[in-house]
Motif scaffolding. Structure first.
Motif, PDB file in Angstrom:
ATOM      1  N   GLN A 170       0.839  -1.203   0.000  1.00  0.00           N
ATOM      2  CA  GLN A 170       0.000   0.000   0.000  1.00  0.00           C
ATOM      3  C   GLN A 170       0.872   1.250   0.000  1.00  0.00           C
ATOM      4  O   GLN A 170       0.588   2.212  -0.714  1.00  0.00           O
ATOM      5  CB  GLN A 170      -0.947  -0.003   1.217  1.00  0.00           C
ATOM      6  CG  GLN A 170      -1.910   1.155   1.232  1.00  0.00           C
ATOM      7  CD  GLN A 170      -2.887   1.115   0.079  1.00  0.00           C
ATOM      8  OE1 GLN A 170      -3.361   0.063  -0.319  1.00  0.00           O
ATOM      9  NE2 GLN A 170      -3.193   2.281  -0.478  1.00  0.00           N
ATOM     10  N   ALA A 171       1.949   1.224   0.795  1.00  0.00           N
ATOM     11  CA  ALA A 171       2.860   2.375   0.833  1.00  0.00           C
ATOM     12  C   ALA A 171       3.503   2.586  -0.529  1.00  0.00           C
ATOM     13  O   ALA A 171       3.625   3.733  -1.003  1.00  0.00           O
ATOM     14  CB  ALA A 171       3.921   2.171   1.910  1.00  0.00           C
ATOM     15  N   GLU A 172       3.929   1.498  -1.197  1.00  0.00           N
ATOM     16  CA  GLU A 172       4.513   1.618  -2.520  1.00  0.00           C
ATOM     17  C   GLU A 172       3.518   2.209  -3.512  1.00  0.00           C
ATOM     18  O   GLU A 172       3.866   3.071  -4.334  1.00  0.00           O
ATOM     19  CB  GLU A 172       5.002   0.258  -3.021  1.00  0.00           C
ATOM     20  CG  GLU A 172       6.271  -0.217  -2.347  1.00  0.00           C
ATOM     21  CD  GLU A 172       6.700  -1.603  -2.830  1.00  0.00           C
ATOM     22  OE1 GLU A 172       6.175  -2.070  -3.864  1.00  0.00           O
ATOM     23  OE2 GLU A 172       7.557  -2.206  -2.172  1.00  0.00           O
ATOM     24  N   GLN A 173       2.263   1.748  -3.435  1.00  0.00           N
ATOM     25  CA  GLN A 173       1.233   2.284  -4.320  1.00  0.00           C
ATOM     26  C   GLN A 173       1.002   3.766  -4.036  1.00  0.00           C
ATOM     27  O   GLN A 173       0.860   4.576  -4.959  1.00  0.00           O
ATOM     28  CB  GLN A 173      -0.083   1.506  -4.151  1.00  0.00           C
ATOM     29  CG  GLN A 173      -0.046   0.108  -4.719  1.00  0.00           C
ATOM     30  CD  GLN A 173      -1.340  -0.658  -4.433  1.00  0.00           C
ATOM     31  OE1 GLN A 173      -2.228  -0.163  -3.744  1.00  0.00           O
ATOM     32  NE2 GLN A 173      -1.429  -1.870  -4.969  1.00  0.00           N
ATOM     33  N   ASP A 174       0.962   4.111  -2.734  1.00  0.00           N
ATOM     34  CA  ASP A 174       0.762   5.515  -2.367  1.00  0.00           C
ATOM     35  C   ASP A 174       1.933   6.370  -2.860  1.00  0.00           C
ATOM     36  O   ASP A 174       1.737   7.482  -3.379  1.00  0.00           O
ATOM     37  CB  ASP A 174       0.604   5.658  -0.852  1.00  0.00           C
ATOM     38  CG  ASP A 174      -0.701   5.079  -0.340  1.00  0.00           C
ATOM     39  OD1 ASP A 174      -1.595   4.810  -1.160  1.00  0.00           O
ATOM     40  OD2 ASP A 174      -0.834   4.899   0.901  1.00  0.00           O
ATOM     41  N   ILE A 175       3.152   5.831  -2.689  1.00  0.00           N
ATOM     42  CA  ILE A 175       4.344   6.569  -3.153  1.00  0.00           C
ATOM     43  C   ILE A 175       4.304   6.739  -4.667  1.00  0.00           C
ATOM     44  O   ILE A 175       4.569   7.825  -5.203  1.00  0.00           O
ATOM     45  CB  ILE A 175       5.635   5.860  -2.701  1.00  0.00           C
ATOM     46  CG1 ILE A 175       5.800   5.998  -1.189  1.00  0.00           C
ATOM     47  CG2 ILE A 175       6.851   6.404  -3.432  1.00  0.00           C
ATOM     48  CD1 ILE A 175       6.900   5.131  -0.604  1.00  0.00           C
ATOM     49  N   ALA A 217       1.658   6.708  -6.602  1.00  0.00           N
ATOM     50  CA  ALA A 217       0.590   7.645  -6.946  1.00  0.00           C
ATOM     51  C   ALA A 217       1.016   9.079  -6.641  1.00  0.00           C
ATOM     52  O   ALA A 217       0.749  10.001  -7.434  1.00  0.00           O
ATOM     53  CB  ALA A 217      -0.687   7.292  -6.184  1.00  0.00           C
ATOM     54  N   ALA A 218       1.693   9.275  -5.496  1.00  0.00           N
ATOM     55  CA  ALA A 218       2.157  10.621  -5.137  1.00  0.00           C
ATOM     56  C   ALA A 218       3.212  11.106  -6.130  1.00  0.00           C
ATOM     57  O   ALA A 218       3.215  12.286  -6.537  1.00  0.00           O
ATOM     58  CB  ALA A 218       2.710  10.621  -3.716  1.00  0.00           C
ATOM     59  N   LYS A 278       3.538  10.150  -9.290  1.00  0.00           N
ATOM     60  CA  LYS A 278       2.849  10.433 -10.550  1.00  0.00           C
ATOM     61  C   LYS A 278       2.143  11.771 -10.458  1.00  0.00           C
ATOM     62  O   LYS A 278       2.222  12.598 -11.388  1.00  0.00           O
ATOM     63  CB  LYS A 278       1.857   9.311 -10.863  1.00  0.00           C
ATOM     64  CG  LYS A 278       1.183   9.464 -12.195  1.00  0.00           C
ATOM     65  CD  LYS A 278       0.265   8.284 -12.463  1.00  0.00           C
ATOM     66  CE  LYS A 278      -0.417   8.419 -13.812  1.00  0.00           C
ATOM     67  NZ  LYS A 278      -1.310   7.305 -14.090  1.00  0.00           N
ATOM     68  N   SER A 279       1.472  12.005  -9.349  1.00  0.00           N
ATOM     69  CA  SER A 279       0.765  13.272  -9.153  1.00  0.00           C
ATOM     70  C   SER A 279       1.755  14.432  -9.131  1.00  0.00           C
ATOM     71  O   SER A 279       1.506  15.488  -9.723  1.00  0.00           O
ATOM     72  CB  SER A 279      -0.026  13.222  -7.841  1.00  0.00           C
ATOM     73  OG  SER A 279      -0.607  14.463  -7.569  1.00  0.00           O
TER      74      SER A 279
END
Length: 193
Positions: free
Chosen positions: A130-135, A137-138, A140-141
């Motif tokens: 989840q942290a990797e996905q959040d990182i 996504a952040a 990319k954003s």
């Protein structure tokens, strides 16, 4: 018939002392002694008969009662000994059962520990994913925001450059060229021209 004889013996025993007293007053000492012996014999015979008649069944029933009580006491003793042996066996098994319960508790604790370790590892993997996905996504954003910011800076810079180059004379020349291109049908700033 026995009762009649018994009543007669009792009657004689009661009358003997009275007759003996009358004779003692008049007959002499030897007759009195004879009556006393006869009276004693009758009394002893009656008492012996009563004792024999009643004592035999009394002692027999008492003997039976004692025998029954001894048998009951023997049975109670045997039951007590069986219970004591059973309690000793249970106590001996209790140590074994306690050891088994301890072993079972240890194995259950080990299994629970392993299960908790697996669950913790899975939870950590999920958190890491989840942290990797959040990182991602952040990131990319942030890249998108950076691109948008860079584009806005480029547009602003281009506007400034164009505004700096665009003088009122250049504006008139561009507008004139545009109008001529419209009139000729070629469009604005035809490179062929």
């Amino acid at each position: 018939m026995k009762r009649v004889l018994l009543l007669a013996a009792c009657w004689l025993a009661l009358l003997s002392p009275v007759q003996a007293a009358e004779e003692a007053a008049g007959a002499g000492h030897s007759n009195e002694m004879l009556w006393r012996v006869v009276n004693f014999a009758i009394l002893a015979g009656g008492l012996g008969y009563l004792v024999k008649k009643n004592a035999g069944p009394f002692f027999a029933s008492r003997s039976e009662q004692i025998t029954r009580e001894l048998e009951e006491a023997r049975q109670v003793t045997e039951q007590s000994e069986r219970r004591a042996r059973a309690m000793e066996e249970r106590l001996a098994r209790l140590d074994h059962e306690i050891q088994e319960m301890r072993q079972q508790a240890k194995s259950e604790m080990a299994a629970e520990h392993a299960r908790l370790a697996r669950e913790t590892e899975q939870a950590l993997r999920k958190v890491a994913a989840q942290a990797e996905q959040d990182i991602a996504a952040a990131a990319k954003s942030a890249r998108l925001e950076l691109r948008a910011y860079a584009a806005s800076l480029a547009v602003g810079l281009a506007e400034k450059r164009i505004a700096a180059r665009l003088t009122p004379q250049n504006q008139q020349a561009l507008v004139g060229a545009f109008v001529r291109g419209l009139a000729s049908g070629h469009g604005l700033g035809d490179p062929a021209r």
